[in-house]
Scaffold this motif. Structure first.
Motif, mmCIF file in Angstrom:
data_model
loop_
_atom_site.group_PDB
_atom_site.id
_atom_site.type_symbol
_atom_site.label_atom_id
_atom_site.label_comp_id
_atom_site.label_asym_id
_atom_site.label_seq_id
_atom_site.Cartn_x
_atom_site.Cartn_y
_atom_site.Cartn_z
ATOM 1 N N ILE A 391 0.857 -1.419 0.339
ATOM 2 C CA ILE A 391 -0.152 0.034 0.197
ATOM 3 C C ILE A 391 0.909 2.180 0.457
ATOM 4 O O ILE A 391 2.139 1.156 -0.088
ATOM 5 C CB ILE A 391 -0.842 -0.063 1.304
ATOM 6 N N SER A 392 0.230 2.508 -0.098
ATOM 7 C CA SER A 392 1.110 3.678 -0.688
ATOM 8 C C SER A 392 1.284 3.980 0.761
ATOM 9 O O SER A 392 2.473 5.141 0.911
ATOM 10 C CB SER A 392 0.176 4.631 -1.303
ATOM 11 N N LYS A 393 0.422 3.926 1.930
ATOM 12 C CA LYS A 393 0.487 4.732 3.187
ATOM 13 C C LYS A 393 1.299 4.410 3.927
ATOM 14 O O LYS A 393 1.764 5.141 5.179
ATOM 15 C CB LYS A 393 -0.648 5.374 3.379
ATOM 16 N N SER A 394 2.012 2.373 3.669
ATOM 17 C CA SER A 394 2.836 2.146 5.014
ATOM 18 C C SER A 394 3.092 1.016 4.134
ATOM 19 O O SER A 394 2.854 0.980 3.310
ATOM 20 C CB SER A 394 2.137 2.160 6.345
ATOM 21 N N THR A 395 4.621 1.327 4.777
ATOM 22 C CA THR A 395 5.449 -0.523 4.814
ATOM 23 C C THR A 395 4.720 -1.534 5.120
ATOM 24 O O THR A 395 3.996 -1.626 5.995
ATOM 25 C CB THR A 395 6.805 -0.018 5.339
ATOM 26 N N LEU A 421 1.667 -4.318 9.843
ATOM 27 C CA LEU A 421 2.576 -2.384 9.121
ATOM 28 C C LEU A 421 3.132 -2.646 10.303
ATOM 29 O O LEU A 421 3.638 -3.373 11.548
ATOM 30 C CB LEU A 421 1.485 -1.561 9.474
ATOM 31 N N GLU A 424 3.832 2.562 13.968
ATOM 32 C CA GLU A 424 2.738 3.559 13.782
ATOM 33 C C GLU A 424 1.749 2.822 13.344
ATOM 34 O O GLU A 424 0.528 3.874 14.362
ATOM 35 C CB GLU A 424 2.942 4.292 12.876
ATOM 36 N N HIS A 425 0.950 2.057 13.367
ATOM 37 C CA HIS A 425 0.024 0.993 13.450
ATOM 38 C C HIS A 425 0.720 -0.056 13.382
ATOM 39 O O HIS A 425 0.506 -1.390 11.947
ATOM 40 C CB HIS A 425 -0.630 1.224 11.636
ATOM 41 N N GLU A 452 -5.504 -1.168 4.194
ATOM 42 C CA GLU A 452 -5.939 0.519 4.086
ATOM 43 C C GLU A 452 -7.105 1.195 4.667
ATOM 44 O O GLU A 452 -6.865 1.683 5.078
ATOM 45 C CB GLU A 452 -6.222 0.315 2.174
ATOM 46 N N ILE A 455 -5.544 2.629 8.124
ATOM 47 C CA ILE A 455 -4.879 3.568 8.266
ATOM 48 C C ILE A 455 -6.043 5.153 7.981
ATOM 49 O O ILE A 455 -5.467 5.731 8.673
ATOM 50 C CB ILE A 455 -4.324 3.246 7.412
#
Length: 456
Positions: A391-395, A421, A424-425, A452, A455
């Motif tokens: 996904i784009s928002k997290s590793t 994740l 942070e998540h 997704e 987050i």
């Protein structure tokens, strides 16, 4: 006189022997009640619970956000008006007819005012005494909206999805399909396995997600061999195949590409005994003693045959795992090698009963080994078989699995993805679709959608 004295000595010995046996039996009974009393009590066959439901105004079951999932009007049990939410949460919430073991049964002592300490419970069990009172409300750790989202993503499939907070152990979602509607479960004609909670009871071959265990053993043993994959190999007289010829591979590359022939040969180097010990560190072959639900035992075994050891190391042979345990494996890597205790009960009558921490957790791996495996799981999603989970928002860190099984003489594949994740998540997931095919094509994209959603 000698015979009389001998007779008396024998009588004393016999009396002492039987008194000792009686004491041992009483101690064992006391231990069993303390250890297993809650599990014996929280069964759909307990007549106390059935009687209480007929006479007590049961408490409300809420999700973590205050959404009422079940409540009582008099002695009539009501459920959420949204059918998708009811069905998504059905195995977690349970039913009042004794068909399943969900919160309705597991936490009946709160919901129906039957909470007692162990001594009182033992006294009541022995005397048959009936007690009761106004039921208490409980709050679960699950998120009903997340569960519904997952349920809709699983439409047309069979399997299970589990979502955990790997830092606290809170179960945010545990969805199982086939499923049922708690409102009509008594009258519906259900498919054979609709009442089975696949998340905690369904045992499946893990396929390549088992390589998490195997690679961690290799790291601890200092093994990082190179091997040239031609797409197939014969090990111990048994053929092992890959989806393609991967060429020359080291440990990290073979894990990212999920190379079966590499890991089969690595398993032989490690040996059956080492593999079995490593699997048991992760909880295989052990009974899980969790307070909030029952989790079926996972299986790992090896024989003296090299071919069997090779297949066991890549998640086949006789390997079996539940989706909940698979999520806990991923959580262990995310949590620096510590397996959290999964929890389902958050509050009782507004009072926090959930105390997260690592006091009841299991140290599986060293932080150094867990970090190394985590980095490899990152490569899986960055450039390996799990790119569809990115996904784009997290590793995203993960491992795909494609587990073979036989059905009516035909070879089919369960689709797996486990992953997590960053801190942070702190979410870990396990996705299992029965007979769907490759994990990279089916389970991994759904995991990406769930990440997704989490987050936002």
């Amino acid at each position: 006189m000698k015979n009389e004295q001998k007779f008396r000595n024998n009588m004393r010995f016999s009396m002492g022997f039987f008194v000792t046996l009686f004491i041992v039996l009483m101690v064992y009974m006391g231990y069993s009640v303390i250890k297993n009393g809650a599990a014996w009590y929280a069964t759909p066959y307990n007549p106390r619970i059935a009687n209480a439901r007929q006479n007590i105004n049961g408490g409300t079951i809420y999700d973590r956000n205050g959404v009422a999932l079940a409540w009582s009007v008099g002695t009539t049990r009501k459920y959420h008006e949204n059918k998708s939410i009811r069905r998504a949460c059905s195995h977690v919430v349970g039913d009042i007819y004794g068909k399943t073991i969900g919160a309705e049964t597991t936490f009946a002592k709160y919901l129906y005012g039957l909470e007692e300490d162990v001594a009182t419970l033992l006294e009541q069990i022995l005397s048959g005494e009936e007690t009761g009172g106004q039921g208490q409300d409980i709050t679960l750790t699950i998120d009903a909206a997340l569960s519904e989202y997952i349920y809709k993503k699983m439409e047309g499939r069979r399997g299970s999805v589990v979502v955990l907070n790997y830092k606290t152990g809170e179960i945010l979602a545990s969805v199982s399909i086939l499923t049922f509607d708690p409102i009509t479960v008594k009258t519906d004609e259900l498919e054979d396995s609709a009442l089975v909670d696949r998340a905690t009871m369904g045992r499946y071959p893990p396929g390549s997600i088992m390589k998490i265990v195997t690679v961690s053993a290799a790291i601890e043993q200092g093994l990082d061999p190179t091997y040239t994959c031609t797409g197939s190999d014969i090990i111990g007289g048994q053929p092992v195949t890959c989806t393609k010829a991967h060429g020359e591979q080291n440990l990290e590359e073979a894990f990212a590409n999920s190379c079966n022939t590499y890991f089969a040969n690595l398993s032989i180097k490690l040996g059956g005994s080492t593999l079995k010990k490593q699997a048991e560190k992760f909880g295989f072959n052990k009974n899980f003693d969790y307070s909030d639900f029952t989790l079926y035992r996972s299986n790992f075994e090896v024989s003296s045959e090299e071919g069997d050891i090779a297949w066991a190391g890549i998640g086949q042979y006789n390997d079996l795992i539940t989706p909940m345990h698979a999520a806990l494996m991923a959580a262990t890597i995310a949590n620096d090698g510590v397996m959290p205790e999964p929890r389902l009960l958050k509050r009782v009558d507004g009072s926090e009963v959930f105390h997260w921490g690592l006091d009841k957790s299991t140290k599986v791996l060293s932080q150094e080994t867990a970090t190394a495996v985590k980095q490899m799981m990152g490569k899986v999603v960055q450039s390996g078989t799990g790119t569809s989970a990115a996904i784009s928002k997290s590793t995203v860190y993960g491992k795909t699995g494609t587990a073979e099984y036989m059905e009516n003489g035909e070879i089919k594949n369960h689709s797996w993805f486990v992953g997590f994740l960053g801190e942070e998540h702190p979410y870990a997931v396990a996705v299992l679709f029965e007979g769907a095919g490759y994990g990279s094509a089916h389970a991994a994209p759904v995991a990406a959608d769930i990440f997704e959603y989490l987050i936002g």
